[in-house]
Motif scaffolding. Sequence first.
Motif, PDB file in Angstrom:
ATOM      1  N   ARG A 290       0.830  -1.206   0.000  1.00  0.00           N
ATOM      2  CA  ARG A 290       0.000   0.000   0.000  1.00  0.00           C
ATOM      3  C   ARG A 290       0.861   1.251   0.000  1.00  0.00           C
ATOM      4  NH1 ARG A 290      -2.021   3.680   3.594  1.00  0.00           N
ATOM      5  NH2 ARG A 290      -0.918   2.738   5.328  1.00  0.00           N
TER       6      ARG A 290
ATOM      7  N   PRO B  48      -4.694  10.055  -0.175  1.00  0.00           N
ATOM      8  CA  PRO B  48      -6.083   9.697   0.032  1.00  0.00           C
ATOM      9  C   PRO B  48      -7.046  10.874  -0.106  1.00  0.00           C
ATOM     10  CG  PRO B  48      -4.716   8.691   1.707  1.00  0.00           C
ATOM     11  CD  PRO B  48      -3.853   9.618   0.925  1.00  0.00           C
TER      12      PRO B  48
ATOM     13  N   LEU C 114     -17.240   7.840  -1.751  1.00  0.00           N
ATOM     14  CA  LEU C 114     -15.898   7.454  -2.185  1.00  0.00           C
ATOM     15  C   LEU C 114     -14.826   8.216  -1.404  1.00  0.00           C
ATOM     16  CD1 LEU C 114     -16.335   7.198  -6.064  1.00  0.00           C
ATOM     17  CD2 LEU C 114     -15.905   5.323  -4.473  1.00  0.00           C
TER      18      LEU C 114
ATOM     19  N   ALA D  94     -14.525   6.850   2.041  1.00  0.00           N
ATOM     20  CA  ALA D  94     -13.845   5.554   2.061  1.00  0.00           C
ATOM     21  C   ALA D  94     -12.345   5.692   1.830  1.00  0.00           C
ATOM     22  CB  ALA D  94     -14.444   4.623   1.014  1.00  0.00           C
TER      23      ALA D  94
ATOM     24  N   VAL E 287     -10.905   6.789  -1.078  1.00  0.00           N
ATOM     25  CA  VAL E 287     -10.515   6.563  -2.464  1.00  0.00           C
ATOM     26  C   VAL E 287      -9.907   7.864  -3.006  1.00  0.00           C
ATOM     27  CG1 VAL E 287     -11.330   5.994  -4.788  1.00  0.00           C
ATOM     28  CG2 VAL E 287     -12.312   4.845  -2.816  1.00  0.00           C
TER      29      VAL E 287
ATOM     30  N   GLY F 128     -13.286   2.039  -7.457  1.00  0.00           N
ATOM     31  CA  GLY F 128     -12.922   1.797  -6.063  1.00  0.00           C
ATOM     32  C   GLY F 128     -14.112   1.799  -5.125  1.00  0.00           C
TER      33      GLY F 128
ATOM     34  N   ARG G 289     -10.871  -1.486  -3.285  1.00  0.00           N
ATOM     35  CA  ARG G 289     -10.077  -0.636  -2.391  1.00  0.00           C
ATOM     36  C   ARG G 289      -8.881  -1.405  -1.832  1.00  0.00           C
ATOM     37  NH1 ARG G 289     -15.256   0.941  -1.217  1.00  0.00           N
ATOM     38  NH2 ARG G 289     -15.376  -0.302   0.672  1.00  0.00           N
TER      39      ARG G 289
ATOM     40  N   MET H 276      -6.290  -1.356  -4.352  1.00  0.00           N
ATOM     41  CA  MET H 276      -5.698  -0.019  -4.414  1.00  0.00           C
ATOM     42  C   MET H 276      -4.779   0.253  -3.229  1.00  0.00           C
ATOM     43  SD  MET H 276      -8.869   2.375  -5.427  1.00  0.00           S
ATOM     44  CE  MET H 276      -9.500   2.527  -7.058  1.00  0.00           C
TER      45      MET H 276
ATOM     46  N   ILE I 290      -5.966   0.657  -0.050  1.00  0.00           N
ATOM     47  CA  ILE I 290      -6.656   1.541   0.880  1.00  0.00           C
ATOM     48  C   ILE I 290      -7.149   0.728   2.050  1.00  0.00           C
ATOM     49  CG2 ILE I 290      -8.600   3.113   1.173  1.00  0.00           C
ATOM     50  CD1 ILE I 290      -8.416   3.593  -1.887  1.00  0.00           C
TER      51      ILE I 290
ATOM     52  N   ALA J 272      -9.254   0.045   5.438  1.00  0.00           N
ATOM     53  CA  ALA J 272     -10.502   0.470   6.052  1.00  0.00           C
ATOM     54  C   ALA J 272     -10.182   1.015   7.435  1.00  0.00           C
ATOM     55  CB  ALA J 272     -11.473  -0.693   6.143  1.00  0.00           C
TER      56      ALA J 272
END
Length: 124
Positions: A19, A30, A56, A59, A61, A108, A114, A117, A119, A121
């Motif tokens: 990541r 982000p 988005l 989240a 994205v 995403g 995600r 990507m 990302i 949580a």
Amino acid sequence: MGQRGPIAAFGSVRSERARKAKLKSNGATPQGSTPERPSWLPEDAAAVWDAVVCDLQAAGVPLQRIDGHSVGMFVLTVLETQKAAALGSTKMAARFGRDLIQWANAIGATPAARLRMGIRAEPE
């Protein structure tokens, strides 16, 4: 399976390293910027557009101005799926539903997208 093997376990050292490398390599953050609603998107799609962009960003994205058309296609597919379902056309609703899943993965809007990507949580 991910694009290149199994998806790394959430929170693992391997997934965190990937990541960070991905964010560093493309210079994305982000926060990003808010895409503009495309002019070709119908006026009745404004509420769905606002909700999708807000979700988005919440989240994490990383959205850029160029992403407006991709998000617009996702929103348009949402509207067409709703119209087909309201008319009772289950075959068309299913077809639009498949397209909707593909667009969601592209922008995403799914957990798996995600994760690909990089990302994480954030716990609420």
